[in-house]
Scaffold this motif. Structure first.
Motif, mmCIF file in Angstrom:
data_model
loop_
_atom_site.group_PDB
_atom_site.id
_atom_site.type_symbol
_atom_site.label_atom_id
_atom_site.label_comp_id
_atom_site.label_asym_id
_atom_site.label_seq_id
_atom_site.Cartn_x
_atom_site.Cartn_y
_atom_site.Cartn_z
ATOM 1 N N ALA A 145 0.874 -1.269 0.008
ATOM 2 C CA ALA A 145 -0.065 0.331 0.090
ATOM 3 C C ALA A 145 0.862 0.999 -0.141
ATOM 4 O O ALA A 145 0.514 2.301 -0.304
ATOM 5 N N LEU A 146 2.273 1.232 -0.275
ATOM 6 C CA LEU A 146 2.776 2.186 -0.030
ATOM 7 C C LEU A 146 2.893 3.268 -1.200
ATOM 8 O O LEU A 146 2.954 4.786 -1.142
ATOM 9 N N SER A 147 2.106 2.637 -2.232
ATOM 10 C CA SER A 147 2.709 3.684 -3.151
ATOM 11 C C SER A 147 1.496 4.623 -3.306
ATOM 12 O O SER A 147 1.094 5.565 -4.247
ATOM 13 N N THR A 148 0.456 3.768 -2.918
ATOM 14 C CA THR A 148 -0.737 4.448 -2.233
ATOM 15 C C THR A 148 -0.612 5.776 -1.199
ATOM 16 O O THR A 148 -0.873 6.751 -1.528
ATOM 17 N N LEU A 149 0.260 5.374 -0.057
ATOM 18 C CA LEU A 149 1.077 6.546 0.847
ATOM 19 C C LEU A 149 1.655 8.205 -0.501
ATOM 20 O O LEU A 149 0.195 8.995 -0.144
ATOM 21 N N ASP A 150 2.269 7.399 -1.197
ATOM 22 C CA ASP A 150 2.679 8.521 -2.213
ATOM 23 C C ASP A 150 2.290 9.186 -3.178
ATOM 24 O O ASP A 150 1.818 10.571 -3.090
#
Ligand SMILES: [Fe+2]
Length: 164
Positions: free
Chosen positions: A62-67
């Motif tokens: 989900a890290l790309s979602t945070l970005d």
């Protein structure tokens, strides 16, 4: 709700504002001036760093979602500045050129589009993950930081329930 206020104002900016329009517009401007930066700080300073520190595979993906959400916070900033510039001019002068009206409507429409998706991703992906995976101590630290940003005391859940 406040974006709808802005969109409604965008339709009447050829005429001087009624008292109701002026008041509603000012309230919406204050909301975005004060609340939007707090929302950004809640996520970028309190929530996202704690999520990025976790090792669960679910979160790694989900890290790309945070970005992407952080990128939205950057993208909306000049749009809010444009909305503010034109709205202040309207409140001061009581009318606007066709090109300023168009600039206002374009900025508001873009904000609506960005926030619709931004909120959908927060509600469907990020907040449920945070609720499930963050520790209780992380959650209470986030709550304390959010309360401090708003200069309100942090109530325990039980204190917040209406008494019977
Ligand atoms: Fe956000």
């Amino acid at each position: 709700m406040f974006l709808e206020t802005l969109a409604a104002a965008g339709k009447v900016m050829g005429e001087p504002p009624s008292q109701d329009t002026a008041r509603a517009l000012q309230t919406a401007l204050v909301y975005f001036r004060q609340a939007a930066p707090k929302h950004t700080a809640d996520e970028e300073e309190s929530l996202f760093p704690r999520l990025r520190g976790r090792e669960e595979a679910e979160l790694r993906s989900a890290l790309s979602t945070l970005d992407r959400l952080e990128k939205d916070h950057e993208t909306v900033s000049p749009l809010h500045a444009e909305v503010e510039r034109v709205a202040e001019m309207y409140l001061e002068c009581g009318s606007l050129s066709a090109s300023d009206r168009q600039a206002f409507r374009t900025a508001v429409a873009r904000l609506q589009e960005i926030y619709r998706e931004h909120i959908r991703v927060e509600d469907s992906t990020v907040f449920p993950l945070a609720a499930r995976l963050l520790s209780d101590s992380d959650k209470s630290a986030i709550a304390q930081e959010m309360a401090a940003r708003r200069k309100v005391p942090l109530l325990a859940i039980d204190d917040a329930k209406p008494s019977e």
